[in-house]
Design a protein around this motif. Sequence first.
Motif, PDB file in Angstrom:
ATOM      1  N   TRP A 119       6.325  10.916   2.309  1.00 48.31           N
ATOM      2  CA  TRP A 119       5.101  10.358   2.086  1.00 48.31           C
ATOM      3  C   TRP A 119       5.309   9.031   2.773  1.00 48.31           C
ATOM      4  CZ3 TRP A 119       4.392   6.628  -1.952  1.00 48.31           C
ATOM      5  CH2 TRP A 119       5.349   6.735  -2.938  1.00 48.31           C
ATOM      6  N   GLY A 120       4.275   8.401   2.983  1.00 49.00           N
ATOM      7  CA  GLY A 120       4.358   6.792   3.298  1.00 49.00           C
ATOM      8  C   GLY A 120       4.026   6.686   4.960  1.00 49.00           C
ATOM      9  N   ASP A 121       3.906   5.534   5.360  1.00 50.70           N
ATOM     10  CA  ASP A 121       3.640   5.293   6.471  1.00 50.70           C
ATOM     11  C   ASP A 121       4.557   4.035   7.229  1.00 50.70           C
ATOM     12  OD1 ASP A 121       2.121   5.343   9.041  1.00 50.70           O
ATOM     13  OD2 ASP A 121       0.371   4.071   8.453  1.00 50.70           O
ATOM     14  N   PRO A 122       5.483   4.424   7.923  1.00 51.47           N
ATOM     15  CA  PRO A 122       5.699   5.470   8.642  1.00 51.47           C
ATOM     16  C   PRO A 122       6.502   6.607   7.324  1.00 51.47           C
ATOM     17  CG  PRO A 122       7.257   4.054   9.189  1.00 51.47           C
ATOM     18  CD  PRO A 122       6.378   3.330   8.463  1.00 51.47           C
ATOM     19  N   ALA A 123       6.180   8.013   7.286  1.00 54.41           N
ATOM     20  CA  ALA A 123       6.882   8.769   6.380  1.00 54.41           C
ATOM     21  C   ALA A 123       8.158   8.843   6.092  1.00 54.41           C
ATOM     22  CB  ALA A 123       6.190  10.200   6.704  1.00 54.41           C
ATOM     23  N   THR A 124       8.506   8.660   4.938  1.00 51.12           N
ATOM     24  CA  THR A 124      10.068   8.874   4.566  1.00 51.12           C
ATOM     25  C   THR A 124      10.136  10.105   3.799  1.00 51.12           C
ATOM     26  OG1 THR A 124       9.852   7.438   2.825  1.00 51.12           O
ATOM     27  CG2 THR A 124      10.793   6.712   4.938  1.00 51.12           C
ATOM     28  N   THR A 125      11.461  10.466   3.203  1.00 52.61           N
ATOM     29  CA  THR A 125      11.772  11.539   2.389  1.00 52.61           C
ATOM     30  C   THR A 125      12.038  10.660   1.091  1.00 52.61           C
ATOM     31  OG1 THR A 125      12.445  13.272   4.146  1.00 52.61           O
ATOM     32  CG2 THR A 125      13.035  13.393   1.748  1.00 52.61           C
ATOM     33  N   VAL A 126      11.473  11.512  -0.122  1.00 48.99           N
ATOM     34  CA  VAL A 126      11.589  11.076  -1.478  1.00 48.99           C
ATOM     35  C   VAL A 126      12.281  12.072  -2.188  1.00 48.99           C
ATOM     36  CG1 VAL A 126      10.953   9.857  -3.571  1.00 48.99           C
ATOM     37  CG2 VAL A 126      10.055   9.193  -1.206  1.00 48.99           C
ATOM     38  N   ASP A 127      13.376  12.086  -2.800  1.00 56.55           N
ATOM     39  CA  ASP A 127      13.963  13.358  -3.456  1.00 56.55           C
ATOM     40  C   ASP A 127      14.183  12.753  -4.916  1.00 56.55           C
ATOM     41  OD1 ASP A 127      14.198  15.039  -1.279  1.00 56.55           O
ATOM     42  OD2 ASP A 127      16.306  14.509  -1.026  1.00 56.55           O
ATOM     43  N   TYR A 128      13.796  13.601  -5.959  1.00 58.33           N
ATOM     44  CA  TYR A 128      14.001  13.353  -7.357  1.00 58.33           C
ATOM     45  C   TYR A 128      15.033  14.347  -7.710  1.00 58.33           C
ATOM     46  CZ  TYR A 128       9.414  11.293  -6.031  1.00 58.33           C
ATOM     47  OH  TYR A 128       8.407  10.952  -5.321  1.00 58.33           O
ATOM     48  N   GLU A 129      15.997  14.059  -8.357  1.00 58.55           N
ATOM     49  CA  GLU A 129      17.056  14.801  -9.005  1.00 58.55           C
ATOM     50  C   GLU A 129      16.904  14.706 -10.393  1.00 58.55           C
ATOM     51  OE1 GLU A 129      20.708  13.723  -7.227  1.00 58.55           O
ATOM     52  OE2 GLU A 129      19.912  14.082  -5.083  1.00 58.55           O
ATOM     53  N   PHE A 130      16.960  16.048 -11.268  1.00 56.38           N
ATOM     54  CA  PHE A 130      16.815  15.623 -12.556  1.00 56.38           C
ATOM     55  C   PHE A 130      18.240  16.492 -13.007  1.00 56.38           C
ATOM     56  CE2 PHE A 130      12.654  15.929 -10.629  1.00 56.38           C
ATOM     57  CZ  PHE A 130      11.913  14.941 -11.606  1.00 56.38           C
ATOM     58  N   ASN A 131      19.191  15.829 -13.911  1.00 59.75           N
ATOM     59  CA  ASN A 131      20.433  16.130 -14.427  1.00 59.75           C
ATOM     60  C   ASN A 131      20.418  16.186 -15.902  1.00 59.75           C
ATOM     61  OD1 ASN A 131      21.857  16.479 -11.860  1.00 59.75           O
ATOM     62  ND2 ASN A 131      21.291  14.282 -11.507  1.00 59.75           N
ATOM     63  N   ALA A 132      20.473  17.449 -16.462  1.00 57.04           N
ATOM     64  CA  ALA A 132      20.657  17.465 -17.929  1.00 57.04           C
ATOM     65  C   ALA A 132      21.886  17.140 -18.301  1.00 57.04           C
ATOM     66  CB  ALA A 132      20.190  19.137 -18.090  1.00 57.04           C
ATOM     67  N   LEU A 133      22.052  15.890 -19.124  1.00 56.59           N
ATOM     68  CA  LEU A 133      23.355  15.708 -19.481  1.00 56.59           C
ATOM     69  C   LEU A 133      23.703  16.316 -20.697  1.00 56.59           C
ATOM     70  CD1 LEU A 133      23.086  11.959 -18.666  1.00 56.59           C
ATOM     71  CD2 LEU A 133      24.154  13.738 -17.117  1.00 56.59           C
ATOM     72  N   THR A 134      22.712  16.619 -21.738  1.00 62.36           N
ATOM     73  CA  THR A 134      22.669  17.278 -22.955  1.00 62.36           C
ATOM     74  C   THR A 134      21.171  17.893 -23.068  1.00 62.36           C
ATOM     75  OG1 THR A 134      21.693  15.450 -24.510  1.00 62.36           O
ATOM     76  CG2 THR A 134      24.086  15.319 -24.106  1.00 62.36           C
ATOM     77  N   GLU A 135      20.899  18.493 -24.225  1.00 55.53           N
ATOM     78  CA  GLU A 135      19.705  19.177 -24.441  1.00 55.53           C
ATOM     79  C   GLU A 135      18.574  18.362 -24.518  1.00 55.53           C
ATOM     80  OE1 GLU A 135      19.441  22.069 -27.680  1.00 55.53           O
ATOM     81  OE2 GLU A 135      21.381  23.245 -26.815  1.00 55.53           O
ATOM     82  N   ASP A 136      18.890  16.909 -25.114  1.00 54.39           N
ATOM     83  CA  ASP A 136      17.847  16.093 -24.987  1.00 54.39           C
ATOM     84  C   ASP A 136      17.983  14.811 -24.125  1.00 54.39           C
ATOM     85  OD1 ASP A 136      16.718  17.407 -27.087  1.00 54.39           O
ATOM     86  OD2 ASP A 136      18.336  16.732 -28.614  1.00 54.39           O
ATOM     87  N   THR A 137      18.841  14.652 -23.003  1.00 55.74           N
ATOM     88  CA  THR A 137      18.893  13.671 -22.193  1.00 55.74           C
ATOM     89  C   THR A 137      18.851  14.063 -20.809  1.00 55.74           C
ATOM     90  OG1 THR A 137      21.346  13.458 -22.304  1.00 55.74           O
ATOM     91  CG2 THR A 137      20.212  12.377 -23.776  1.00 55.74           C
ATOM     92  N   THR A 138      18.241  13.674 -20.063  1.00 57.31           N
ATOM     93  CA  THR A 138      18.141  13.800 -18.502  1.00 57.31           C
ATOM     94  C   THR A 138      18.347  12.441 -17.659  1.00 57.31           C
ATOM     95  OG1 THR A 138      16.299  15.295 -19.041  1.00 57.31           O
ATOM     96  CG2 THR A 138      16.507  14.543 -16.731  1.00 57.31           C
ATOM     97  N   TYR A 139      19.145  12.582 -16.867  1.00 60.08           N
ATOM     98  CA  TYR A 139      19.536  11.715 -15.858  1.00 60.08           C
ATOM     99  C   TYR A 139      18.646  11.742 -14.587  1.00 60.08           C
ATOM    100  CZ  TYR A 139      22.552   8.004 -13.561  1.00 60.08           C
ATOM    101  OH  TYR A 139      22.689   6.746 -13.029  1.00 60.08           O
ATOM    102  N   VAL A 140      17.850  10.892 -14.248  1.00 63.41           N
ATOM    103  CA  VAL A 140      16.907  10.815 -12.913  1.00 63.41           C
ATOM    104  C   VAL A 140      17.595  10.015 -11.988  1.00 63.41           C
ATOM    105  CG1 VAL A 140      14.716  10.773 -12.238  1.00 63.41           C
ATOM    106  CG2 VAL A 140      14.931  11.334 -14.573  1.00 63.41           C
ATOM    107  N   VAL A 141      17.717  10.570 -10.699  1.00 60.10           N
ATOM    108  CA  VAL A 141      17.914   9.849  -9.724  1.00 60.10           C
ATOM    109  C   VAL A 141      16.784  10.114  -8.452  1.00 60.10           C
ATOM    110  CG1 VAL A 141      19.857   9.497  -7.828  1.00 60.10           C
ATOM    111  CG2 VAL A 141      20.217  10.404 -10.079  1.00 60.10           C
ATOM    112  N   ILE A 142      16.126   9.041  -7.926  1.00 66.20           N
ATOM    113  CA  ILE A 142      15.491   8.993  -7.067  1.00 66.20           C
ATOM    114  C   ILE A 142      16.017   8.552  -5.486  1.00 66.20           C
ATOM    115  CG2 ILE A 142      13.166   8.347  -5.984  1.00 66.20           C
ATOM    116  CD1 ILE A 142      12.189   7.989  -8.900  1.00 66.20           C
ATOM    117  N   LYS A 143      16.019   9.294  -4.593  1.00 61.63           N
ATOM    118  CA  LYS A 143      16.646   8.879  -3.055  1.00 61.63           C
ATOM    119  C   LYS A 143      15.490   8.779  -2.186  1.00 61.63           C
ATOM    120  CE  LYS A 143      21.164  10.781  -4.283  1.00 61.63           C
ATOM    121  NZ  LYS A 143      22.122  11.729  -3.790  1.00 61.63           N
ATOM    122  N   ASN A 144      15.370   7.774  -1.613  1.00 58.56           N
ATOM    123  CA  ASN A 144      14.582   7.505  -0.407  1.00 58.56           C
ATOM    124  C   ASN A 144      15.418   7.386   0.773  1.00 58.56           C
ATOM    125  OD1 ASN A 144      11.897   4.864   0.090  1.00 58.56           O
ATOM    126  ND2 ASN A 144      12.089   7.092   0.948  1.00 58.56           N
TER     127      ASN A 144
END
Length: 149
Positions: free
Chosen positions: A76-101
């Motif tokens: 998305w965007g103008d001009p368009a770029t890629t945006v990736d969202y990564e979700f890493n379960a560290l434990t049952e109750d915690t998530t590490y989110v990484v956004i790459k553009n």
Amino acid sequence: MTNNVIIETQMLVRKPVQIVFNAFIDPLITTKFWFTKSSGPLQEGTTVTWEWEMYQVSSNVTTKKIIPGQFISTEWGDPATTVDYEFNALTEDTTYVVIKNYGFNLSGEALIAAVMNNTGGFTTVLDGLKAYLEYGIELHLVGDKFIKK
């Protein structure tokens, strides 16, 4: 010509991975910390429109790939770029989110401005996500980021 610049932001969220992942898929949740309106949920191979009504701005977002509970890739965007969202379960109750553009077709001052704007923007999104999911607080960070003159 696309350059090799990758913007990366990240945040630990003290919620299970499926809850954090769903917060980006389901606009009923995402509108609590990011955009104000969406034409629908993210689904692989479809395009939705996200709106930031306070700024009278919208963007068409195409979902390229979804791996449930792990990964979302959009363009998305103008001009368009890629945006990736990564979700890493560290434990049952915690998530590490990484956004790459990445995928910028810019150079010089225009590239520097995009890097600064998008780094700050995605950091603000993650801050709002954390506050909403962990504490149920809508901080209105995106809406308060820019004042109308």
